[in-house]
Design a protein around this motif. Sequence first.
Motif, PDB file in Angstrom:
ATOM      1  N   ASP A 200       0.818  -1.369   0.032  1.00  0.00           N
ATOM      2  CA  ASP A 200      -0.241  -0.022  -0.005  1.00  0.00           C
ATOM      3  C   ASP A 200       0.971   1.335  -0.018  1.00  0.00           C
ATOM      4  O   ASP A 200       1.818   1.243   0.618  1.00  0.00           O
ATOM      5  N   VAL A 201       0.634   2.195  -0.751  1.00  0.00           N
ATOM      6  CA  VAL A 201       1.092   3.582  -0.693  1.00  0.00           C
ATOM      7  C   VAL A 201       0.199   4.562   0.076  1.00  0.00           C
ATOM      8  O   VAL A 201      -0.919   4.759  -0.236  1.00  0.00           O
ATOM      9  N   HIS A 202       0.990   5.184   1.063  1.00  0.00           N
ATOM     10  CA  HIS A 202       0.222   6.241   1.763  1.00  0.00           C
ATOM     11  C   HIS A 202       0.953   7.723   1.395  1.00  0.00           C
ATOM     12  O   HIS A 202       1.960   7.816   1.356  1.00  0.00           O
ATOM     13  N   PHE A 203      -0.262   8.917   0.902  1.00  0.00           N
ATOM     14  CA  PHE A 203       0.279   9.902   0.561  1.00  0.00           C
ATOM     15  C   PHE A 203       0.008  10.935   1.812  1.00  0.00           C
ATOM     16  O   PHE A 203      -0.783  10.734   2.762  1.00  0.00           O
ATOM     17  N   SER A 204       0.724  11.989   1.721  1.00  0.00           N
ATOM     18  CA  SER A 204       0.777  12.920   2.992  1.00  0.00           C
ATOM     19  C   SER A 204      -0.466  13.534   3.040  1.00  0.00           C
ATOM     20  O   SER A 204      -0.943  14.126   3.845  1.00  0.00           O
ATOM     21  N   THR A 205      -1.258  13.485   1.940  1.00  0.00           N
ATOM     22  CA  THR A 205      -2.596  14.224   1.920  1.00  0.00           C
ATOM     23  C   THR A 205      -3.732  13.318   2.480  1.00  0.00           C
ATOM     24  O   THR A 205      -4.922  13.804   2.515  1.00  0.00           O
ATOM     25  N   GLY A 206      -3.367  12.171   3.045  1.00  0.00           N
ATOM     26  CA  GLY A 206      -4.328  11.192   3.485  1.00  0.00           C
ATOM     27  C   GLY A 206      -4.898  10.246   2.448  1.00  0.00           C
ATOM     28  O   GLY A 206      -5.442   9.337   2.925  1.00  0.00           O
ATOM     29  N   GLN A 207      -4.518  10.353   1.390  1.00  0.00           N
ATOM     30  CA  GLN A 207      -4.997   9.484   0.210  1.00  0.00           C
ATOM     31  C   GLN A 207      -4.302   7.960   0.367  1.00  0.00           C
ATOM     32  O   GLN A 207      -3.042   8.118   1.006  1.00  0.00           O
ATOM     33  N   PHE A 208      -4.607   7.194  -0.112  1.00  0.00           N
ATOM     34  CA  PHE A 208      -3.848   5.804  -0.124  1.00  0.00           C
ATOM     35  C   PHE A 208      -4.220   5.219  -1.668  1.00  0.00           C
ATOM     36  O   PHE A 208      -5.186   5.563  -2.286  1.00  0.00           O
ATOM     37  N   GLN A 209      -3.215   3.990  -1.674  1.00  0.00           N
ATOM     38  CA  GLN A 209      -3.282   3.249  -3.119  1.00  0.00           C
ATOM     39  C   GLN A 209      -3.027   1.863  -2.843  1.00  0.00           C
ATOM     40  O   GLN A 209      -1.679   1.782  -2.313  1.00  0.00           O
ATOM     41  N   HIS A 210      -3.578   1.108  -3.319  1.00  0.00           N
ATOM     42  CA  HIS A 210      -3.177  -0.655  -3.135  1.00  0.00           C
ATOM     43  C   HIS A 210      -2.483  -0.856  -4.440  1.00  0.00           C
ATOM     44  O   HIS A 210      -2.838  -0.669  -5.500  1.00  0.00           O
ATOM     45  N   MET A 211      -1.252  -1.580  -4.294  1.00  0.00           N
ATOM     46  CA  MET A 211      -0.693  -1.810  -5.413  1.00  0.00           C
ATOM     47  C   MET A 211      -0.064  -3.709  -5.547  1.00  0.00           C
ATOM     48  O   MET A 211       0.503  -3.865  -4.571  1.00  0.00           O
ATOM     49  N   LYS A 212      -0.305  -3.977  -6.420  1.00  0.00           N
ATOM     50  CA  LYS A 212       0.188  -5.662  -6.741  1.00  0.00           C
ATOM     51  C   LYS A 212       1.421  -5.224  -7.531  1.00  0.00           C
ATOM     52  O   LYS A 212       1.195  -5.037  -8.831  1.00  0.00           O
ATOM     53  N   LEU A 213       2.624  -5.477  -7.132  1.00  0.00           N
ATOM     54  CA  LEU A 213       3.846  -5.453  -7.851  1.00  0.00           C
ATOM     55  C   LEU A 213       4.343  -6.608  -8.552  1.00  0.00           C
ATOM     56  O   LEU A 213       4.684  -6.602  -9.638  1.00  0.00           O
ATOM     57  N   ASP A 214       4.136  -7.737  -7.852  1.00  0.00           N
ATOM     58  CA  ASP A 214       4.658  -8.910  -8.545  1.00  0.00           C
ATOM     59  C   ASP A 214       5.728  -9.180  -9.160  1.00  0.00           C
ATOM     60  O   ASP A 214       5.788  -9.361 -10.640  1.00  0.00           O
ATOM     61  N   PRO A 215       7.060  -8.635  -8.787  1.00  0.00           N
ATOM     62  CA  PRO A 215       8.066  -8.487  -9.913  1.00  0.00           C
ATOM     63  C   PRO A 215       8.577  -9.832 -10.198  1.00  0.00           C
ATOM     64  O   PRO A 215       8.671 -10.741  -9.661  1.00  0.00           O
ATOM     65  N   ASP A 216       9.385  -9.542 -11.470  1.00  0.00           N
ATOM     66  CA  ASP A 216      10.017 -10.668 -12.216  1.00  0.00           C
ATOM     67  C   ASP A 216      11.425 -10.256 -12.008  1.00  0.00           C
ATOM     68  O   ASP A 216      11.930  -9.208 -12.084  1.00  0.00           O
ATOM     69  N   SER A 217      12.286 -11.449 -11.650  1.00  0.00           N
ATOM     70  CA  SER A 217      13.669 -10.916 -11.777  1.00  0.00           C
ATOM     71  C   SER A 217      14.461 -12.053 -12.369  1.00  0.00           C
ATOM     72  O   SER A 217      14.260 -13.253 -12.605  1.00  0.00           O
ATOM     73  N   TYR A 218      15.524 -11.442 -13.381  1.00  0.00           N
ATOM     74  CA  TYR A 218      16.171 -12.301 -14.361  1.00  0.00           C
ATOM     75  C   TYR A 218      17.731 -11.984 -14.050  1.00  0.00           C
ATOM     76  O   TYR A 218      18.489 -10.989 -14.116  1.00  0.00           O
ATOM     77  N   ILE A 219      18.300 -13.079 -13.375  1.00  0.00           N
ATOM     78  CA  ILE A 219      19.941 -12.953 -13.176  1.00  0.00           C
ATOM     79  C   ILE A 219      20.778 -13.863 -13.846  1.00  0.00           C
ATOM     80  O   ILE A 219      20.201 -14.680 -14.502  1.00  0.00           O
ATOM     81  N   VAL A 220      21.733 -13.143 -14.291  1.00  0.00           N
ATOM     82  CA  VAL A 220      22.748 -14.027 -14.940  1.00  0.00           C
ATOM     83  C   VAL A 220      24.047 -13.472 -14.367  1.00  0.00           C
ATOM     84  O   VAL A 220      24.359 -12.261 -14.034  1.00  0.00           O
ATOM     85  N   SER A 221      24.800 -14.782 -14.055  1.00  0.00           N
ATOM     86  CA  SER A 221      26.009 -14.532 -13.163  1.00  0.00           C
ATOM     87  C   SER A 221      26.983 -15.589 -13.554  1.00  0.00           C
ATOM     88  O   SER A 221      26.959 -16.567 -14.101  1.00  0.00           O
ATOM     89  N   VAL A 222      28.282 -15.333 -13.047  1.00  0.00           N
ATOM     90  CA  VAL A 222      29.347 -16.209 -13.104  1.00  0.00           C
ATOM     91  C   VAL A 222      29.993 -16.579 -11.659  1.00  0.00           C
ATOM     92  O   VAL A 222      30.261 -15.467 -10.956  1.00  0.00           O
ATOM     93  N   GLY A 223      30.320 -17.662 -11.456  1.00  0.00           N
ATOM     94  CA  GLY A 223      30.439 -18.141 -10.022  1.00  0.00           C
ATOM     95  C   GLY A 223      31.657 -18.794  -9.968  1.00  0.00           C
ATOM     96  O   GLY A 223      32.206 -19.477 -10.936  1.00  0.00           O
ATOM     97  N   TYR A 224      31.912 -19.284  -8.694  1.00  0.00           N
ATOM     98  CA  TYR A 224      33.141 -19.941  -8.273  1.00  0.00           C
ATOM     99  C   TYR A 224      32.917 -20.976  -7.162  1.00  0.00           C
ATOM    100  O   TYR A 224      32.091 -20.456  -6.186  1.00  0.00           O
ATOM    101  N   LYS A 225      33.225 -22.198  -7.003  1.00  0.00           N
ATOM    102  CA  LYS A 225      33.073 -23.192  -6.023  1.00  0.00           C
ATOM    103  C   LYS A 225      34.245 -23.206  -5.138  1.00  0.00           C
ATOM    104  O   LYS A 225      35.337 -23.166  -5.417  1.00  0.00           O
ATOM    105  N   PHE A 226      33.967 -22.934  -3.806  1.00  0.00           N
ATOM    106  CA  PHE A 226      34.950 -23.094  -2.540  1.00  0.00           C
ATOM    107  C   PHE A 226      35.060 -24.478  -2.154  1.00  0.00           C
ATOM    108  O   PHE A 226      34.043 -25.233  -2.297  1.00  0.00           O
TER     109      PHE A 226
END
Length: 226
Positions: A200-226
């Motif tokens: 939920d977003v809360h504004f200083s004016t007293g208003q509000f807004q509900h948001m569904k963000l449901d983000p997608d993450s795309y990761i590309v990496s190079v790694g090392y095994k210890f």
Amino acid sequence: MKVSKNVVKMLVAAGILAAANGAMAQAQGQFTVSVGANMLKPDVTSGAISAPALPNSQGDVSKDTQPVAVINYGLTDNISIESAIGTPYKHKIYGAGAITGTGQLGTVQALPAIALVQYRFFSPDAMIRPYIGLGVTYAMFQKERGSFAMTALTNPGAGTPTTFSIDNKWTYSGQLGLQINVTPKWFANVSYIKTKLSTDVHFSTGQFQHMKLDPDSYIVSVGYKF
């Protein structure tokens, strides 16, 4: 029966090599660290800003890409735990619905913390290892900044700029990934993470807004095994 010294030497060498390969293939108790980039793309379903805003005043959020470090530990040869650290993701907020085209309404930084339990298919020494993961995420928001356009929409005619805050939330995430073992120590990794996130977003004016963000993450990496 006599066995030549060369055959004995070959058998000993093969045994040593097999033992060495087995040690390198062992995943239980092994740490890995990979470094790369993560694109975080919100999949927004926006509620409307409460009155007295224009009806159906919705919002949208831009994507951002930041560097990321992924840390993994093998509990067994097939089960591991994973977390990631990185810099905050910087998102721009735009108008949508009835206020599409009003321009940038504000900015916010998101700093998600995630912990995943994974199941990795095939043996640790396989060249290609697909995996799945499930875990918890804490989505934290900071440095929220409103624009003149936001003030004009939520508090027209007022001299005080509108500020806002976004609720931090606990939620859950699912993961699909693929690790490619290039050498016994070095690997490449790609993964996709879907997070279910409503806030939920809360504004200083007293208003509000509900948001569904449901983000997608795309990761590309190079790694090392210890």
